[in-house]
Design an enzyme around this catalytic site. Structure first.
Site, PDB file in Angstrom:
ATOM      1  N   CYS A  87       0.820  -1.086   0.081  1.00  0.00           N
ATOM      2  CA  CYS A  87      -0.019  -0.033   0.100  1.00  0.00           C
ATOM      3  C   CYS A  87       1.061   1.152  -0.140  1.00  0.00           C
ATOM      4  O   CYS A  87       1.479   1.586  -1.047  1.00  0.00           O
ATOM      5  CB  CYS A  87      -0.924  -0.096   1.209  1.00  0.00           C
ATOM      6  SG  CYS A  87      -2.282   1.208   1.125  1.00  0.00           S
ATOM      7  N   HIS A 196      -3.482  -5.506   1.104  1.00  0.00           N
ATOM      8  CA  HIS A 196      -2.677  -5.752   2.209  1.00  0.00           C
ATOM      9  C   HIS A 196      -2.585  -7.258   2.665  1.00  0.00           C
ATOM     10  O   HIS A 196      -3.382  -7.714   3.434  1.00  0.00           O
ATOM     11  CB  HIS A 196      -3.332  -5.035   3.403  1.00  0.00           C
ATOM     12  CG  HIS A 196      -3.231  -3.638   3.420  1.00  0.00           C
ATOM     13  ND1 HIS A 196      -2.286  -2.993   4.243  1.00  0.00           N
ATOM     14  CD2 HIS A 196      -3.791  -2.645   2.870  1.00  0.00           C
ATOM     15  CE1 HIS A 196      -2.182  -1.639   3.889  1.00  0.00           C
ATOM     16  NE2 HIS A 196      -3.276  -1.536   3.161  1.00  0.00           N
ATOM     17  N   GLU A 198      -0.622  -8.684   4.963  1.00  0.00           N
ATOM     18  CA  GLU A 198      -0.547  -8.654   6.171  1.00  0.00           C
ATOM     19  C   GLU A 198      -1.626  -8.822   7.173  1.00  0.00           C
ATOM     20  O   GLU A 198      -1.762  -9.247   8.368  1.00  0.00           O
ATOM     21  CB  GLU A 198       0.447  -7.559   6.834  1.00  0.00           C
ATOM     22  CG  GLU A 198      -0.225  -6.309   7.224  1.00  0.00           C
ATOM     23  CD  GLU A 198      -0.327  -5.575   5.791  1.00  0.00           C
ATOM     24  OE1 GLU A 198      -0.786  -4.320   5.981  1.00  0.00           O
ATOM     25  OE2 GLU A 198      -0.334  -6.250   4.687  1.00  0.00           O
TER      26      GLU A 198
END
Length: 225
Positions: A87, A196, A198
């Site tokens: 991002c 994302h 994560e």
């Protein structure tokens, strides 16, 4: 000895803790890196996480690109260190010249926040080997400046050289050219993407655990060095 992967914190970074957790889920050591410190502390790879570095003033990622830590990241990346930009981290890598193109405001000028399907277009990078070519993965997306833009010649080069790493599936959420969600460097060691991974490392807390493959891929790549 486990791989040591650095996670950078800039003023305004939001997702460094989540990125560090993802590194640990992949059985690697997460090493905190501070934006004002040019010492990478002997890490084997680097994650440039998401957030709003320096409040996205001037342009998303443009100030962070000049932080002392990025001077060292750029040098290490050009020597082959695996680097993942997520991002805002993707924006920073583009501003730093490690990846081509630029990110601009989303079409419609709205912040986009949703779970997003991606197709793995290249599984031969340091961050994608755990995926099957063409696999579709579900990853959260949250951005305001996520529209990937580049000159037509650059887009043609990315497509011809297989440098599109991820592509949006089921609708383009931000107007990115060619539905591009993520790209890789010429070497395949540097990858940037807007969604994302994560936030998708555990099915209990995310829409899937599909993002974990990126971090395991990096650990695999480092084990081969």
């Amino acid at each position: 000895m486990s791989a040591r992967i650095g996670v950078i914190t800039f003023p305004g970074t939001l997702d460094d803790g989540d990125a560090a957790r993802a590194v640990r889920y992949a059985d690697a050591e997460a090493v905190p890196l501070w934006h004002a410190d040019d010492d990478l502390h002997g890490v084997d790879g680097v994650v440039v996480p998401g957030g709003f570095s320096y409040g996205d003033y001037l342009r998303a990622g443009v100030i962070a690109r000049f932080a002392p830590v990025m001077t060292s990241v750029i040098e290490a990346a050009r020597k082959g260190m695996p680097v993942l930009g997520i991002c805002n981290g993707f924006q920073i890598l583009c501003e730093a010249g490690l990846l081509p193109g630029a990110m601009i405001r989303n079409v419609g000028l709205h912040f986009v926040c949703r779970d997003q399907w991606l197709r793995v277009e290249n599984n031969e990078t340091a961050w994608t080997t755990r995926y099957e070519q063409g696999a579709e993965i579900l990853i959260p997306l949250k951005n305001n400046d996520g529209c990937y833009m580049a000159e037509q010649s650059t887009l043609d080069m990315l497509e011809a050289e297989g440098r599109v790493a991820f592509r949006y599936v089921g609708g383009n959420p931000n107007g990115s050219r060619n539905d591009i969600a993520g790209i890789r460097s010429e070497s395949g060691r540097v990858v940037g993407l807007m969604p994302h991974p994560e936030h998708a490392i555990d099915a209990l807390t995310g829409p899937s655990d599909d993002g974990l493959g990126m971090f395991y891929s990096a650990v695999d790549a480092l084990a081969k060095v």
